[in-house]
Design an enzyme around this catalytic site. Structure first.
Site, PDB file in Angstrom:
ATOM      1  N   ASN A   8       0.876  -1.172   0.000  1.00  0.00           N
ATOM      2  CA  ASN A   8       0.000   0.000   0.000  1.00  0.00           C
ATOM      3  C   ASN A   8       0.916   1.226   0.000  1.00  0.00           C
ATOM      4  O   ASN A   8       1.479   1.587   1.028  1.00  0.00           O
ATOM      5  CB  ASN A   8      -0.886  -0.031   1.248  1.00  0.00           C
ATOM      6  CG  ASN A   8      -1.896   1.092   1.260  1.00  0.00           C
ATOM      7  OD1 ASN A   8      -1.882   1.977   0.389  1.00  0.00           O
ATOM      8  ND2 ASN A   8      -2.778   1.081   2.242  1.00  0.00           N
ATOM      9  N   ARG A  90      -2.231  -2.135  -3.785  1.00  0.00           N
ATOM     10  CA  ARG A  90      -3.520  -1.486  -3.596  1.00  0.00           C
ATOM     11  C   ARG A  90      -3.532  -0.232  -4.475  1.00  0.00           C
ATOM     12  O   ARG A  90      -2.595   0.568  -4.427  1.00  0.00           O
ATOM     13  CB  ARG A  90      -3.673  -1.075  -2.140  1.00  0.00           C
ATOM     14  CG  ARG A  90      -4.902  -0.261  -1.924  1.00  0.00           C
ATOM     15  CD  ARG A  90      -4.844   0.545  -0.665  1.00  0.00           C
ATOM     16  NE  ARG A  90      -6.070   1.322  -0.568  1.00  0.00           N
ATOM     17  CZ  ARG A  90      -6.160   2.435   0.141  1.00  0.00           C
ATOM     18  NH1 ARG A  90      -5.145   2.900   0.800  1.00  0.00           N
ATOM     19  NH2 ARG A  90      -7.298   3.090   0.175  1.00  0.00           N
ATOM     20  N   LEU A 208     -16.263   0.668   9.465  1.00  0.00           N
ATOM     21  CA  LEU A 208     -16.275   1.874  10.300  1.00  0.00           C
ATOM     22  C   LEU A 208     -14.881   2.125  10.860  1.00  0.00           C
ATOM     23  O   LEU A 208     -14.518   1.625  11.927  1.00  0.00           O
ATOM     24  CB  LEU A 208     -17.292   1.709  11.444  1.00  0.00           C
ATOM     25  CG  LEU A 208     -18.708   1.250  11.047  1.00  0.00           C
ATOM     26  CD1 LEU A 208     -19.594   1.090  12.276  1.00  0.00           C
ATOM     27  CD2 LEU A 208     -19.348   2.213  10.052  1.00  0.00           C
ATOM     28  N   GLY A 209     -14.075   2.871  10.121  1.00  0.00           N
ATOM     29  CA  GLY A 209     -12.743   3.244  10.596  1.00  0.00           C
ATOM     30  C   GLY A 209     -12.672   4.747  10.654  1.00  0.00           C
ATOM     31  O   GLY A 209     -13.700   5.415  10.810  1.00  0.00           O
ATOM     32  N   ALA A 210     -11.452   5.308  10.526  1.00  0.00           N
ATOM     33  CA  ALA A 210     -11.334   6.758  10.460  1.00  0.00           C
ATOM     34  C   ALA A 210     -12.102   7.232   9.219  1.00  0.00           C
ATOM     35  O   ALA A 210     -12.841   8.215   9.246  1.00  0.00           O
ATOM     36  CB  ALA A 210      -9.873   7.147  10.385  1.00  0.00           C
ATOM     37  N   ASP A 283     -11.231  10.805  16.958  1.00  0.00           N
ATOM     38  CA  ASP A 283     -11.063   9.409  17.376  1.00  0.00           C
ATOM     39  C   ASP A 283     -12.237   8.971  18.251  1.00  0.00           C
ATOM     40  O   ASP A 283     -12.512   9.600  19.279  1.00  0.00           O
ATOM     41  CB  ASP A 283      -9.736   9.278  18.151  1.00  0.00           C
ATOM     42  CG  ASP A 283      -9.327   7.836  18.322  1.00  0.00           C
ATOM     43  OD1 ASP A 283     -10.162   7.023  18.779  1.00  0.00           O
ATOM     44  OD2 ASP A 283      -8.174   7.511  18.007  1.00  0.00           O
ATOM     45  N   ARG A 285     -12.500   6.685  20.317  1.00  0.00           N
ATOM     46  CA  ARG A 285     -12.145   6.391  21.717  1.00  0.00           C
ATOM     47  C   ARG A 285     -12.291   7.639  22.581  1.00  0.00           C
ATOM     48  O   ARG A 285     -12.800   7.587  23.700  1.00  0.00           O
ATOM     49  CB  ARG A 285     -10.707   5.865  21.814  1.00  0.00           C
ATOM     50  CG  ARG A 285     -10.585   4.426  21.375  1.00  0.00           C
ATOM     51  CD  ARG A 285      -9.160   4.050  21.135  1.00  0.00           C
ATOM     52  NE  ARG A 285      -8.664   4.695  19.914  1.00  0.00           N
ATOM     53  CZ  ARG A 285      -7.626   4.260  19.211  1.00  0.00           C
ATOM     54  NH1 ARG A 285      -6.954   3.212  19.612  1.00  0.00           N
ATOM     55  NH2 ARG A 285      -7.242   4.883  18.114  1.00  0.00           N
ATOM     56  N   GLY A 330     -11.515  -0.171  12.389  1.00  0.00           N
ATOM     57  CA  GLY A 330     -11.188   0.345  13.740  1.00  0.00           C
ATOM     58  C   GLY A 330     -12.363   0.442  14.712  1.00  0.00           C
ATOM     59  O   GLY A 330     -12.321  -0.150  15.793  1.00  0.00           O
ATOM     60  N   GLU A 333     -14.625  -2.982  14.675  1.00  0.00           N
ATOM     61  CA  GLU A 333     -14.012  -4.152  15.325  1.00  0.00           C
ATOM     62  C   GLU A 333     -13.838  -3.951  16.831  1.00  0.00           C
ATOM     63  O   GLU A 333     -13.847  -4.916  17.584  1.00  0.00           O
ATOM     64  CB  GLU A 333     -12.631  -4.437  14.706  1.00  0.00           C
ATOM     65  CG  GLU A 333     -12.732  -4.984  13.303  1.00  0.00           C
ATOM     66  CD  GLU A 333     -11.393  -5.005  12.582  1.00  0.00           C
ATOM     67  OE1 GLU A 333     -10.351  -5.183  13.245  1.00  0.00           O
ATOM     68  OE2 GLU A 333     -11.388  -4.839  11.347  1.00  0.00           O
ATOM     69  N   ASN A 334     -13.639  -2.695  17.235  1.00  0.00           N
ATOM     70  CA  ASN A 334     -13.258  -2.465  18.635  1.00  0.00           C
ATOM     71  C   ASN A 334     -14.310  -1.856  19.539  1.00  0.00           C
ATOM     72  O   ASN A 334     -14.203  -1.970  20.754  1.00  0.00           O
ATOM     73  CB  ASN A 334     -12.013  -1.567  18.681  1.00  0.00           C
ATOM     74  CG  ASN A 334     -10.822  -2.248  18.047  1.00  0.00           C
ATOM     75  OD1 ASN A 334     -10.411  -3.310  18.498  1.00  0.00           O
ATOM     76  ND2 ASN A 334     -10.288  -1.649  17.000  1.00  0.00           N
ATOM     77  N   GLU A 383      -7.485  -6.468   4.324  1.00  0.00           N
ATOM     78  CA  GLU A 383      -7.375  -6.100   2.909  1.00  0.00           C
ATOM     79  C   GLU A 383      -6.115  -6.683   2.278  1.00  0.00           C
ATOM     80  O   GLU A 383      -6.107  -7.074   1.117  1.00  0.00           O
ATOM     81  CB  GLU A 383      -7.391  -4.571   2.794  1.00  0.00           C
ATOM     82  CG  GLU A 383      -8.768  -4.016   3.075  1.00  0.00           C
ATOM     83  CD  GLU A 383      -8.780  -2.583   3.568  1.00  0.00           C
ATOM     84  OE1 GLU A 383      -8.331  -2.344   4.715  1.00  0.00           O
ATOM     85  OE2 GLU A 383      -9.228  -1.706   2.819  1.00  0.00           O
TER      86      GLU A 383
HETATM   87  P1  ADP Z   1      -8.340   3.859   8.788  1.00  0.00           P
HETATM   88  O1  ADP Z   1      -7.853   2.542   8.230  1.00  0.00           O
HETATM   89  O2  ADP Z   1      -9.537   4.420   8.070  1.00  0.00           O
HETATM   90  O3  ADP Z   1      -7.279   4.867   9.021  1.00  0.00           O
HETATM   91  P2  ADP Z   1      -8.960   2.281  11.136  1.00  0.00           P
HETATM   92  O4  ADP Z   1      -9.828   1.252  10.544  1.00  0.00           O
HETATM   93  O5  ADP Z   1      -7.603   1.905  11.588  1.00  0.00           O
HETATM   94  O6  ADP Z   1      -8.908   3.574  10.232  1.00  0.00           O
HETATM   95  O7  ADP Z   1      -9.763   2.903  12.369  1.00  0.00           O
HETATM   96  C1  ADP Z   1      -9.203   3.900  13.161  1.00  0.00           C
HETATM   97  C2  ADP Z   1     -10.267   4.430  14.107  1.00  0.00           C
HETATM   98  O8  ADP Z   1     -10.825   3.352  14.861  1.00  0.00           O
HETATM   99  C3  ADP Z   1      -9.737   5.377  15.149  1.00  0.00           C
HETATM  100  O9  ADP Z   1      -9.671   6.682  14.649  1.00  0.00           O
HETATM  101  C4  ADP Z   1     -10.767   5.243  16.236  1.00  0.00           C
HETATM  102  O10 ADP Z   1     -11.808   6.173  15.989  1.00  0.00           O
HETATM  103  C5  ADP Z   1     -11.327   3.852  16.070  1.00  0.00           C
HETATM  104  N1  ADP Z   1     -10.953   2.946  17.173  1.00  0.00           N
HETATM  105  C6  ADP Z   1      -9.838   2.194  17.311  1.00  0.00           C
HETATM  106  N2  ADP Z   1      -9.856   1.502  18.476  1.00  0.00           N
HETATM  107  C7  ADP Z   1     -11.028   1.812  19.080  1.00  0.00           C
HETATM  108  C8  ADP Z   1     -11.664   1.432  20.309  1.00  0.00           C
HETATM  109  N3  ADP Z   1     -11.100   0.570  21.158  1.00  0.00           N
HETATM  110  N4  ADP Z   1     -12.866   1.962  20.587  1.00  0.00           N
HETATM  111  C9  ADP Z   1     -13.468   2.832  19.743  1.00  0.00           C
HETATM  112  N5  ADP Z   1     -12.928   3.228  18.583  1.00  0.00           N
HETATM  113  C10 ADP Z   1     -11.735   2.736  18.242  1.00  0.00           C
END
Ligand code: ADP
Length: 408
Positions: A8, A90, A208-210, A283, A285, A330, A333-334, A383
């Site tokens: 990537n 990618r 659901l990530g950044a 973020d 978190r 992110g 999953e978390n 991915e």
């Molecule tokens: P990307 O690949 O789009 O950069 P990721 O899939 O790595 O993003 O997701 C990152 C985001 O996941 C962080 O900005 C945060 O908002 C969220 N995240 C990570 N760990 C946690 C957690 N334990 N609880 C809630 N949100 C989390």
């Protein structure tokens, strides 16, 4: 035994994961950061527990690739360059040229370059990575895996905007979507876990990530997705606005005394979403930590959850039903809290939660209870593995074609 590397490449970084195939075992992964800038950084993790870190200037993508391969030799991860038989890249924008992953030839490179119009930062960077590997590993099969290609199956009514048709016909303005490799991967794992052929399922995948997007996967194919012509639209994200009314742009440019479009597009990409609403952080978190005492953090979470719920409702209606929802990336999953909030708001669909399973982390799991009318799953995305699999599939096809020619 083959080794396949998934790449990537960004404008100043290069991430990699090296797999032993067909075992799909990760033997090394890492990052070359700040390429072409001061204080370059190299990090490699290997043999499950070992790691290597170094700060050194990395002149350009070619020198990053050379350094990477030499380090793989030095750390005894490979014995010679030839062990790497395939490289998967990618690529962000595949436009309408690429409906699936392809072996990279001169024509494909020219098309990826032409598509830089749609992804001006990413495609040129991806191409730098492709050229660097072609130079140093000319015999390895090179494959491009596009973020957009999975969504090329969307019907016209779902990918066209209601704007003058010529905008699409003459200039390619349409919904392309993104995160296709992730949606494709988690949908296929969901079908496996449900022990049903994917062709018989209606799945909604929530990456659901950044950056965040939702995809309606009908019969194993992308049917609709929330990101659009660019990744700016859809649900609210870390710093991106998601869906807005474009008319506010000229209004706000006047109010903020902005003189160019890129300035306001920057604000919509970088200062909006969870960050814009909360004024605190992009973020999730931080949002979850502060929401009890900070009304705007609570509001950011409320908007995020509402957006996910809204798209799930819309896509269920579009597909005429729903068998499964998948959470990934992110936040997906978390954050058991976000998953729970979304699922509770979907109780009208007969969705019920297995609270214990929802509180666990790490491995793919059904998080709905047995009596739930719709299965809900948490599946960690991968991915890079999908990229490595595509490289292997295309390498095998190449071998087959060669063998057939030989028999003739
Ligand atoms: P990307 O690949 O789009 O950069 P990721 O899939 O790595 O993003 O997701 C990152 C985001 O996941 C962080 O900005 C945060 O908002 C969220 N995240 C990570 N760990 C946690 C957690 N334990 N609880 C809630 N949100 C989390």
């Amino acid at each position: 035994m083959q080794k396949i590397i998934a790449i990537n490449a960004g404008s100043s970084s290069l991430k990699f994961k090296l797999f032993e195939m067909p075992k799909e075992k990760v033997i090394a992964k890492g990052l070359f950061d700040r390429i072409g800038l001061d204080e370059g950084k190299i990090k490699i993790e290997y043999n499950e527990k070992q790691s290597f870190e170094k700060k050194e200037h990395i002149e350009n993508h070619s020198s990053a690739v050379k350094k990477l391969l030499d380090l793989l030799l030095k750390l005894d991860i490979i014995k010679n360059y030839a062990e790497i038989t395939g490289v998967g890249h990618r690529v962000v924008a595949g436009g309408e040229f690429f409906k699936k992953s392809v072996v990279i030839n001169t024509k494909a490179m020219r098309q990826i370059n032409e598509l830089a119009e749609y992804a001006p930062i990413h495609n040129p960077a991806n191409l730098m990575g492709i050229k660097a590997f072609k130079k140093i590993l000319p015999d390895a099969i090179a494959v491009a895996v596009f973020d957009t290609s999975f969504h090329q199956t969307m019907p016209k009514e779902n990918f066209l905007y209601s704007v003058p048709y010529e905008w699409y016909h003459n200039y390619g303005v349409r919904r392309y979507g993104a995160h296709g490799t992730s949606h494709r991967y988690v949908a296929s794992v969901a079908a496996e876990m449900m022990k049903k052929p994917i062709e018989k399922l209606k799945i909604i995948t929530c990456h659901l990530g950044a950056g965040a997007s939702i995809c309606a996967v009908k019969k194993g194919r992308s049917f609709d997705t929330s990101m659009g012509f660019t990744p700016l639209t859809g649900i609210t994200m870390g710093t991106r606005s998601g869906d807005t009314d474009v008319s506010m742009i000229s209004f706000m440019m006047q109010k903020l005394k902005m003189h160019s479009m890129p300035e306001i597009i920057y604000d919509l990409n970088k200062k909006s979403g969870l960050l814009g609403i909360s004024g605190l952080s992009s973020d999730m978190r931080d949002i979850e930590e502060k929401k009890k005492t900070n009304m705007r953090a609570q509001l950011a979470e409320d908007i995020f959850v509402k957006d996910v719920v809204k798209y799930i409702g819309a896509y269920t209606a579009e597909m005429g039903g729903l068998d499964a929802i998948v959470f990934t990336a992110g936040i997906g999953e978390n954050s058991s809290q976000i998953r729970e909030l979304v699922m509770k708001r979907l109780s009208y669909m007969g969705i019920t939660i297995d609270e214990e399973k929802n509180s666990q982390r790490g491995k793919a799991e059904f998080i709905s209870s047995l009596d739930s009318k719709v299965a809900v799953l948490m599946i960690p995305t991968d991915e890079e593995l999908m990229i490595a699999r595509d490289v292997q599939t295309l390498a095998n096809q190449n071998e087959d074609t060669r063998a057939k020619k030989y028999v003739r």
